[in-house]
Enzyme design. Structure first.
Site, short mmCIF file in Angstrom:
data_model
loop_
_atom_site.label_atom_id
_atom_site.label_comp_id
_atom_site.label_asym_id
_atom_site.label_seq_id
_atom_site.Cartn_x
_atom_site.Cartn_y
_atom_site.Cartn_z
N SER A 1 1.00 -1.12 -0.14
CA SER A 1 -0.05 0.08 -0.02
C SER A 1 0.95 1.34 -0.14
O SER A 1 1.72 1.60 0.80
CB SER A 1 -0.89 0.06 1.32
N LYS B 1 -1.28 -0.83 -4.50
CA LYS B 1 -2.46 -0.06 -4.08
C LYS B 1 -2.14 1.49 -3.63
O LYS B 1 -0.89 1.64 -2.70
CB LYS B 1 -2.89 -0.79 -2.77
N LEU B 2 -2.77 2.09 -4.41
CA LEU B 2 -2.49 3.70 -4.24
C LEU B 2 -3.51 4.34 -3.11
O LEU B 2 -4.72 4.13 -3.81
CB LEU B 2 -2.41 4.21 -5.60
N LYS B 3 -3.29 5.10 -2.40
CA LYS B 3 -4.18 5.83 -1.38
C LYS B 3 -4.70 6.85 -2.45
O LYS B 3 -3.59 7.58 -2.89
CB LYS B 3 -3.32 6.24 -0.37
N ASP C 1 -7.28 2.96 -2.93
CA ASP C 1 -7.99 3.02 -1.69
C ASP C 1 -8.26 4.36 -1.32
O ASP C 1 -7.54 5.36 -1.17
CB ASP C 1 -7.17 2.60 -0.56
N ASN D 1 -10.62 5.39 1.49
CA ASN D 1 -10.63 5.47 2.98
C ASN D 1 -11.73 6.50 3.09
O ASN D 1 -11.79 7.60 3.99
CB ASN D 1 -9.67 5.91 3.59
N GLU E 1 -11.39 0.79 -3.42
CA GLU E 1 -11.73 0.66 -2.01
C GLU E 1 -12.34 1.75 -1.15
O GLU E 1 -11.85 2.79 -1.29
CB GLU E 1 -10.39 0.17 -1.57
N ASP F 1 -14.14 -1.88 2.92
CA ASP F 1 -13.22 -2.05 4.07
C ASP F 1 -14.08 -1.79 5.30
O ASP F 1 -14.52 -2.36 5.94
CB ASP F 1 -11.95 -1.50 3.74
N LYS G 1 -9.99 -7.30 7.37
CA LYS G 1 -9.14 -6.96 8.20
C LYS G 1 -9.56 -7.61 9.79
O LYS G 1 -10.63 -7.04 10.32
CB LYS G 1 -8.96 -5.45 8.65
N GLY H 1 -4.26 -4.78 5.89
CA GLY H 1 -3.36 -4.66 6.78
C GLY H 1 -3.64 -2.96 7.48
O GLY H 1 -4.06 -2.26 7.01
O1 NPG Z 1 0.60 -2.68 4.65
O2 NPG Z 1 -0.35 -2.49 6.71
C1 NPG Z 1 -0.30 -2.01 5.86
C2 NPG Z 1 -1.21 -0.56 5.46
C3 NPG Z 1 -2.30 -1.01 4.65
O3 NPG Z 1 -3.31 0.80 3.41
C4 NPG Z 1 -2.99 0.10 4.55
N1 NPG Z 1 -3.86 0.30 5.61
O4 NPG Z 1 -6.98 1.84 5.09
O5 NPG Z 1 -6.28 -0.18 4.74
C5 NPG Z 1 -5.94 0.82 5.23
C6 NPG Z 1 -4.72 1.40 5.70
C7 NPG Z 1 -4.74 1.73 7.49
C8 NPG Z 1 -3.70 1.85 7.91
C9 NPG Z 1 -5.79 1.80 7.89
C10 NPG Z 1 -3.43 2.16 9.11
C11 NPG Z 1 -5.81 2.17 9.21
C12 NPG Z 1 -4.59 2.28 9.76
#
Ligand code: NPG
Length: 367
Positions: free
Chosen positions: A135, A161-163, A188, A190, A213, A238, A262, A290
């Site tokens: 990510s 995966k790109l935020k 993603d 969020n 996502e 998610d 998750k 993750g």
């Molecule tokens: O590789 O653990 C990893 C990070 C993956 O992007 C990732 N997690 O929104 O999924 C998510 C994000 C996240 C990270 C969410 C930290 C909450 C806390």
């Protein structure tokens, strides 16, 4: 099995590079570890709650508080404690799934260690290694993004995966596609968009993404169903999926065609397996998310990701993607895969000196 003591341990690990999402920038992982001591064996669980309630309503101080005041005393009163009995004993308490997951995982780890059974076998894993994605956070510039993605691909990651967020979406996706060809790519959001952004998000369609996502608010299931009618890119949920029941509802309403599992978000590995089963019955692919876990949480996530319905690479990256020094023997990528632990329980334990070096507070809960 009977609980005889519980340790809450707070740790602070610097990340190798800042991780920026639409809800904030992380530079350090402040996590909570739970160690249970029982009459049979000891076990570990990692709580994935973040420092602040930005990804979800949970946050780490609240998790420690609810464990200390409610969950641990309730479990301490159970005479024949089993991992499957944890959720039942804690059912009367609403929410706090990340705290519940950490405690259930620690009890499950203890139970499986006592019986000499690995978590992967217990959950029904069918693979001995899992394909890994990575990510990539929001970057200060496209050049820095391309450099980061290039480095991850060189390391062997099989999916990127790109935020994204408004103002950082079409352009970074176009740049990565143009530069790196037909690499497996997904985004993603969020929860950063609204249904009224449908036309804008449809501009991602030509880039042949695996999925988008959680574009909308976690409670907006109908909004996702509406958005799905305007996008060719498959919608993955998610934040919205907090249980097997929520997964079943989202699937039948047409809100998603893929689900990110998750364990912390859904209350543990046993509920995660139920979500996997519901999705498999509906032909909905799942993948393992993750939350910047240490090796402890990572080991258990990899066991889950080895179930047959996990057909997409997960956010199960190597230790080095997050931390200079992990608190377990580091997970290292081999040809884009991580090995599924095979020893009893979650299959790893913290290394004493490494754990001591990052511990900021230890609390022993007397029962
Ligand atoms: O590789 O653990 C990893 C990070 C993956 O992007 C990732 N997690 O929104 O999924 C998510 C994000 C996240 C990270 C969410 C930290 C909450 C806390």
């Amino acid at each position: 099995m009977k609980l005889t003591g519980v340790e809450l341990r707070r740790i602070s690990l610097p990340l190798v590079s800042p991780f920026r999402t639409s809800f904030g920038t992380e530079t350090t992982r402040d996590a909570l570890l739970v160690r249970v001591v029982t009459t049979e064996a000891e076990g570990w669980g990692e709580c994935v709650a973040m420092a602040g309630p930005l990804y979800s309503s949970e946050y780490v101080d609240a998790a420690a508080d609810v464990l200390r005041r409610f969950f641990v005393p309730t479990l301490a009163a159970v005479d024949q404690l089993t991992a499957v009995g944890v959720a039942r004993a804690l059912e009367k308490f609403h929410g706090h799934r990340m705290a519940k997951a950490a405690l259930e995982t620690a009890v499950l780890d203890a139970e499986l260690r006592a019986e000499g059974r690995p978590l992967a076998r217990e959950l029904g894993a069918v693979h001995d290694r899992v394909p890994c994605g990575v990510s990539v956070g929001i970057m200060p510039s496209i050049d820095e993004l391309l450099e980061a993605v290039g480095n991850y691909l060189d390391e062997g990651y099989l999916r990127i995966k790109l935020k994204i967020q408004p103002g950082w979406d079409i352009e970074p996706v176009a740049a990565v596609r143009e530069h790196f060809g037909d690499v497996l790519l997904q985004v993603d959001a969020n929860t950063a968009y609204a249904v009224s952004d449908a036309r804008h998000l449809a501009r991602l369609d030509p880039y042949n993404l695996l999925l988008i996502e959680q574009p909308l608010d976690e409670e907006d299931i109908l909004g996702h169903a509406e958005l799905a009618r305007h996008l060719k890119t498959p919608i993955c949920l998610d934040e919205s999926i907090t249980s097997a029941r929520a997964a079943a509802a989202a699937i039948s309403l047409g809100a998603c065609s893929i689900i990110n599992v998750k364990p912390g978000r859904v209350g543990g590995y046993l509920e995660s397996r139920r979500i996997h089963d519901v999705c498999q019955a509906h032909g909905i692919p799942v993948w393992c998310g993750g939350m910047l876990e240490t090796g402890l949480g990572r080991a258990a996530n990899i066991a889950l990701a080895a179930l047959p319905g996990f057909t997409l690479p997960g956010d199960t990256s190597a230790s080095s993607r997050y931390y200079q020094t992990d608190i377990t023997t580091p997970f290292t990528l081999e040809a884009g895969h991580l090995p599924v632990p095979t020893t009893p329980g979650i299959g790893v334990e913290p290394l004493e000196p490494e754990l001591a070096a990052v511990t900021t507070h230890t609390e022993w809960l007397k029962l």
